[in-house]
Scaffold this motif. Structure first.
Motif, PDB file in Angstrom:
ATOM      1  N   LEU A  30       0.838  -1.194   0.000  1.00  0.00           N
ATOM      2  CA  LEU A  30       0.000   0.000   0.000  1.00  0.00           C
ATOM      3  C   LEU A  30       0.876   1.248   0.000  1.00  0.00           C
ATOM      4  CD1 LEU A  30      -3.001   0.830   0.047  1.00  0.00           C
ATOM      5  CD2 LEU A  30      -2.787   1.070   2.527  1.00  0.00           C
ATOM      6  N   LEU A  31       0.657   2.095  -1.011  1.00  0.00           N
ATOM      7  CA  LEU A  31       1.448   3.317  -1.174  1.00  0.00           C
ATOM      8  C   LEU A  31       0.519   4.517  -1.270  1.00  0.00           C
ATOM      9  CD1 LEU A  31       3.802   2.035  -4.025  1.00  0.00           C
ATOM     10  CD2 LEU A  31       4.332   2.056  -1.583  1.00  0.00           C
ATOM     11  N   GLY A  32       1.081   5.720  -1.090  1.00  0.00           N
ATOM     12  CA  GLY A  32       0.297   6.922  -1.329  1.00  0.00           C
ATOM     13  C   GLY A  32       0.396   7.933  -0.199  1.00  0.00           C
ATOM     14  N   LYS A  33      -0.501   8.911  -0.258  1.00  0.00           N
ATOM     15  CA  LYS A  33      -0.494  10.004   0.714  1.00  0.00           C
ATOM     16  C   LYS A  33      -1.931  10.389   1.035  1.00  0.00           C
ATOM     17  CE  LYS A  33       0.705  14.257  -0.492  1.00  0.00           C
ATOM     18  NZ  LYS A  33       1.505  15.464  -0.831  1.00  0.00           N
ATOM     19  N   VAL A  34      -2.185  10.733   2.296  1.00  0.00           N
ATOM     20  CA  VAL A  34      -3.497  11.210   2.736  1.00  0.00           C
ATOM     21  C   VAL A  34      -3.295  12.601   3.333  1.00  0.00           C
ATOM     22  CG1 VAL A  34      -5.495  10.789   4.203  1.00  0.00           C
ATOM     23  CG2 VAL A  34      -4.203   8.844   3.279  1.00  0.00           C
ATOM     24  N   GLU A  35      -4.006  13.573   2.797  1.00  0.00           N
ATOM     25  CA  GLU A  35      -3.848  14.966   3.229  1.00  0.00           C
ATOM     26  C   GLU A  35      -5.054  15.377   4.078  1.00  0.00           C
ATOM     27  OE1 GLU A  35      -1.420  18.212   3.551  1.00  0.00           O
ATOM     28  OE2 GLU A  35      -0.979  16.490   2.251  1.00  0.00           O
ATOM     29  N   ILE A  36      -4.769  15.776   5.327  1.00  0.00           N
ATOM     30  CA  ILE A  36      -5.814  16.170   6.278  1.00  0.00           C
ATOM     31  C   ILE A  36      -5.520  17.569   6.806  1.00  0.00           C
ATOM     32  CG2 ILE A  36      -7.006  15.548   8.430  1.00  0.00           C
ATOM     33  CD1 ILE A  36      -5.850  12.719   8.122  1.00  0.00           C
ATOM     34  N   ASP A  37      -6.565  18.373   6.977  1.00  0.00           N
ATOM     35  CA  ASP A  37      -6.399  19.696   7.588  1.00  0.00           C
ATOM     36  C   ASP A  37      -7.698  20.051   8.299  1.00  0.00           C
ATOM     37  OD1 ASP A  37      -5.264  22.090   8.346  1.00  0.00           O
ATOM     38  OD2 ASP A  37      -5.164  22.941   6.329  1.00  0.00           O
ATOM     39  N   GLY A  38      -7.618  21.068   9.173  1.00  0.00           N
ATOM     40  CA  GLY A  38      -8.837  21.530   9.809  1.00  0.00           C
ATOM     41  C   GLY A  38      -8.711  21.758  11.298  1.00  0.00           C
ATOM     42  N   SER A  39      -9.696  21.300  12.045  1.00  0.00           N
ATOM     43  CA  SER A  39      -9.899  21.626  13.449  1.00  0.00           C
ATOM     44  C   SER A  39      -8.728  21.252  14.355  1.00  0.00           C
ATOM     45  CB  SER A  39     -11.156  20.906  13.947  1.00  0.00           C
ATOM     46  OG  SER A  39     -11.252  20.948  15.346  1.00  0.00           O
ATOM     47  N   SER A  40      -8.348  22.195  15.218  1.00  0.00           N
ATOM     48  CA  SER A  40      -7.343  21.890  16.237  1.00  0.00           C
ATOM     49  C   SER A  40      -7.919  20.971  17.304  1.00  0.00           C
ATOM     50  CB  SER A  40      -6.831  23.182  16.880  1.00  0.00           C
ATOM     51  OG  SER A  40      -7.877  23.869  17.552  1.00  0.00           O
ATOM     52  N   THR A  41      -9.237  20.994  17.478  1.00  0.00           N
ATOM     53  CA  THR A  41      -9.880  20.117  18.456  1.00  0.00           C
ATOM     54  C   THR A  41      -9.832  18.668  17.999  1.00  0.00           C
ATOM     55  OG1 THR A  41     -11.378  21.903  19.118  1.00  0.00           O
ATOM     56  CG2 THR A  41     -12.015  19.684  19.746  1.00  0.00           C
ATOM     57  N   VAL A  42     -10.091  18.436  16.728  1.00  0.00           N
ATOM     58  CA  VAL A  42     -10.086  17.073  16.189  1.00  0.00           C
ATOM     59  C   VAL A  42      -8.664  16.576  15.924  1.00  0.00           C
ATOM     60  CG1 VAL A  42     -11.041  15.569  14.371  1.00  0.00           C
ATOM     61  CG2 VAL A  42     -12.343  17.547  15.158  1.00  0.00           C
ATOM     62  N   TYR A  43      -7.732  17.509  15.821  1.00  0.00           N
ATOM     63  CA  TYR A  43      -6.334  17.166  15.496  1.00  0.00           C
ATOM     64  C   TYR A  43      -5.777  16.011  16.334  1.00  0.00           C
ATOM     65  CZ  TYR A  43      -1.251  17.524  15.315  1.00  0.00           C
ATOM     66  OH  TYR A  43       0.093  17.228  15.213  1.00  0.00           O
ATOM     67  N   PRO A  44      -5.919  16.011  17.680  1.00  0.00           N
ATOM     68  CA  PRO A  44      -5.314  14.919  18.447  1.00  0.00           C
ATOM     69  C   PRO A  44      -5.825  13.535  18.046  1.00  0.00           C
ATOM     70  CG  PRO A  44      -5.944  16.709  19.913  1.00  0.00           C
ATOM     71  CD  PRO A  44      -6.545  17.008  18.566  1.00  0.00           C
ATOM     72  N   ILE A  45      -7.108  13.443  17.685  1.00  0.00           N
ATOM     73  CA  ILE A  45      -7.662  12.150  17.275  1.00  0.00           C
ATOM     74  C   ILE A  45      -7.097  11.750  15.914  1.00  0.00           C
ATOM     75  CG2 ILE A  45      -9.763  10.783  16.991  1.00  0.00           C
ATOM     76  CD1 ILE A  45     -11.297  12.975  18.441  1.00  0.00           C
ATOM     77  N   SER A  46      -7.106  12.696  14.967  1.00  0.00           N
ATOM     78  CA  SER A  46      -6.603  12.394  13.632  1.00  0.00           C
ATOM     79  C   SER A  46      -5.108  12.103  13.642  1.00  0.00           C
ATOM     80  CB  SER A  46      -6.905  13.554  12.674  1.00  0.00           C
ATOM     81  OG  SER A  46      -8.292  13.638  12.420  1.00  0.00           O
ATOM     82  N   GLU A  47      -4.370  12.820  14.463  1.00  0.00           N
ATOM     83  CA  GLU A  47      -2.937  12.581  14.572  1.00  0.00           C
ATOM     84  C   GLU A  47      -2.664  11.196  15.154  1.00  0.00           C
ATOM     85  OE1 GLU A  47       1.145  13.060  14.336  1.00  0.00           O
ATOM     86  OE2 GLU A  47      -0.473  14.174  13.346  1.00  0.00           O
ATOM     87  N   ALA A  48      -3.462  10.807  16.158  1.00  0.00           N
ATOM     88  CA  ALA A  48      -3.314   9.469  16.738  1.00  0.00           C
ATOM     89  C   ALA A  48      -3.666   8.386  15.715  1.00  0.00           C
ATOM     90  CB  ALA A  48      -4.193   9.333  17.976  1.00  0.00           C
ATOM     91  N   ALA A  49      -4.716   8.639  14.928  1.00  0.00           N
ATOM     92  CA  ALA A  49      -5.088   7.694  13.876  1.00  0.00           C
ATOM     93  C   ALA A  49      -3.972   7.585  12.837  1.00  0.00           C
ATOM     94  CB  ALA A  49      -6.387   8.121  13.210  1.00  0.00           C
ATOM     95  N   ALA A  50      -3.402   8.725  12.450  1.00  0.00           N
ATOM     96  CA  ALA A  50      -2.323   8.740  11.464  1.00  0.00           C
ATOM     97  C   ALA A  50      -1.106   7.982  11.979  1.00  0.00           C
ATOM     98  CB  ALA A  50      -1.953  10.183  11.130  1.00  0.00           C
ATOM     99  N   LYS A  61       1.998   8.062   3.554  1.00  0.00           N
ATOM    100  CA  LYS A  61       2.280   9.270   4.330  1.00  0.00           C
ATOM    101  C   LYS A  61       0.961   9.974   4.641  1.00  0.00           C
ATOM    102  CE  LYS A  61       5.080  13.494   4.300  1.00  0.00           C
ATOM    103  NZ  LYS A  61       5.656  13.213   5.615  1.00  0.00           N
ATOM    104  N   VAL A  62       0.722  10.235   5.918  1.00  0.00           N
ATOM    105  CA  VAL A  62      -0.504  10.926   6.338  1.00  0.00           C
ATOM    106  C   VAL A  62      -0.111  12.256   6.970  1.00  0.00           C
ATOM    107  CG1 VAL A  62      -2.623  10.811   7.696  1.00  0.00           C
ATOM    108  CG2 VAL A  62      -1.621   8.702   6.782  1.00  0.00           C
ATOM    109  N   ASN A  63      -0.465  13.343   6.307  1.00  0.00           N
ATOM    110  CA  ASN A  63      -0.178  14.685   6.812  1.00  0.00           C
ATOM    111  C   ASN A  63      -1.417  15.245   7.508  1.00  0.00           C
ATOM    112  OD1 ASN A  63       2.439  14.775   5.621  1.00  0.00           O
ATOM    113  ND2 ASN A  63       1.512  15.296   3.644  1.00  0.00           N
ATOM    114  N   VAL A  64      -1.261  15.710   8.746  1.00  0.00           N
ATOM    115  CA  VAL A  64      -2.383  16.280   9.493  1.00  0.00           C
ATOM    116  C   VAL A  64      -2.062  17.733   9.837  1.00  0.00           C
ATOM    117  CG1 VAL A  64      -3.935  16.026  11.464  1.00  0.00           C
ATOM    118  CG2 VAL A  64      -2.792  13.999  10.513  1.00  0.00           C
TER     119      VAL A  64
END
Length: 337
Positions: A30-50, A61-64
């Motif tokens: 599995l290759l590729g990149k996932v680009e995420i941006d947005g809420s600072s409140t949701v950031y900790p959850i998305s960063e943990a998922a990444a 590569k998952v960028n948050v």
């Protein structure tokens, strides 16, 4: 399929969706990149998922990013990101912008949050606040300059206010609850970075601020949370996992979301990341200081993805805002594309 039935098959459904092929094979291919941006409140959850996802799939590569809910939607609605973190539902103007750009999306709730008011650890007079007292502090109509103007008997010390920036979904949610059609005062110290707000309140004995409960939990050694008087119960209620989930921490309990570009979702790396996110969301929510949603909501979210059910549950066909508990609104009957 009824929500209760969905809940009973949710773990199997999610695991099946995630593991269409063998995990070991996907680890290497599995290759590729996932680009995420947005809420600072949701950031900790998305960063943990990444972080967890990239351990299993190191070639993705998952960028948050953290540009606030509004800033994230600005990028998302013109196709610059695959996923937008949001601490409020999408607005009508953002929905229209996405439609104009040909962006269709999945709206996926991921956790409960309790918007938390905090004061300096040494503050020994603020034990709780009513909504009316919060209005005295934060609105242009109230605009209290000292604590004595908020409640009789409190000190005449000047109030220093720290708040999320105007691109923040937390700011939008707080404004809606506290000011309604009015305005929040202009002389607050604002930042899109919740850590800056923590530093501000913890460094100012007469300060007050607000942000998501996770940032309070991370910094409870130097901050004091303020109980809010529930307007219906007429009793002070503190933000805890139980009160946020059962809604008694009112009016500041709210769901958090990720919005997924439907075109991006067709890419294997994005599809697997979203499946991983939803599978792990209850655990990640708890670990990052938030509260897991009912299993039925996660199951319905994955059912949306599997069935190609795009759109929002929080606007009507006439683009009027729709409000209510996530467990009642997040059903196929309320979906608007």
């Amino acid at each position: 399929m009824k929500l209760r039935s969905l809940a009973s098959v949710a773990p199997a459904l999610l695991a099946s969706f995630l593991l269409t092929n063998s995990l070991s094979a996907q680890n290497t291919s599995l290759l590729g990149k996932v680009e995420i941006d947005g809420s600072s409140t949701v950031y900790p959850i998305s960063e943990a998922a990444a972080s967890g996802f990239t351990k299993d799939f190191p070639n993705v590569k998952v960028n948050v990013g953290v540009s606030g809910t509004g800033g994230g939607f600005k990028r998302f609605t013109i196709g610059q990101t695959d996923i937008s973190d949001a601490s409020r539902p999408i607005k009508a103007k953002e929905f229209s912008a996405a439609k104009d750009s040909g962006i269709r999306f999945y709206e996926l709730p991921v956790a409960y949050d309790g918007l938390t008011l905090v004061v300096h650890k040494s503050n020994d007079w603020v034990d709780h606040l009513t909504v009316d007292e919060i209005k005295k502090i934060f609105t242009t109509e109230g605009a209290a300059k000292t604590w004595a103007e908020v409640r009789q008997g409190w000190p005449k010390n000047p109030i220093k206010i720290f708040a999320p920036g105007t691109d923040s979904g937390t700011f939008d949610y707080f404004k809606e609850v506290v000011a309604g059609e009015g305005s929040l005062r202009w002389d607050m110290s604002t930042s899109e970075d919740d850590n800056v707000l923590v530093t501000g309140v913890s460094g100012s004995p007469n300060a007050i601020g607000f942000f998501g409960v996770a940032y309070y939990e991370e910094n409870k050694d130097k901050l004091k949370s303020v109980a809010i008087v529930n307007p219906e119960l007429n009793e002070p209620v503190s933000p805890t996992a139980q009160t946020i989930e059962n809604g008694t921490y009112a009016p500041f309990s709210r769901p958090l979301f990720i919005y997924v570009n439907a075109q991006s979702f067709r890419r294997p790396e994005v599809k697997r990341f979203v499946a991983y996110y939803l599978l792990k969301a209850p655990e990640l929510a708890s670990k990052t200081g938030y509260v897991a949603l009912p299993k039925t909501v996660y199951a319905q979210a994955m059912n949306h993805c599997r069935g190609g059910k795009v759109g929002t549950h929080y606007l009507t066909d006439e683009m009027e805002k729709r409000s209510g508990p996530v467990t009642e609104l997040y059903t196929p009957a309320t979906l608007v594309d």
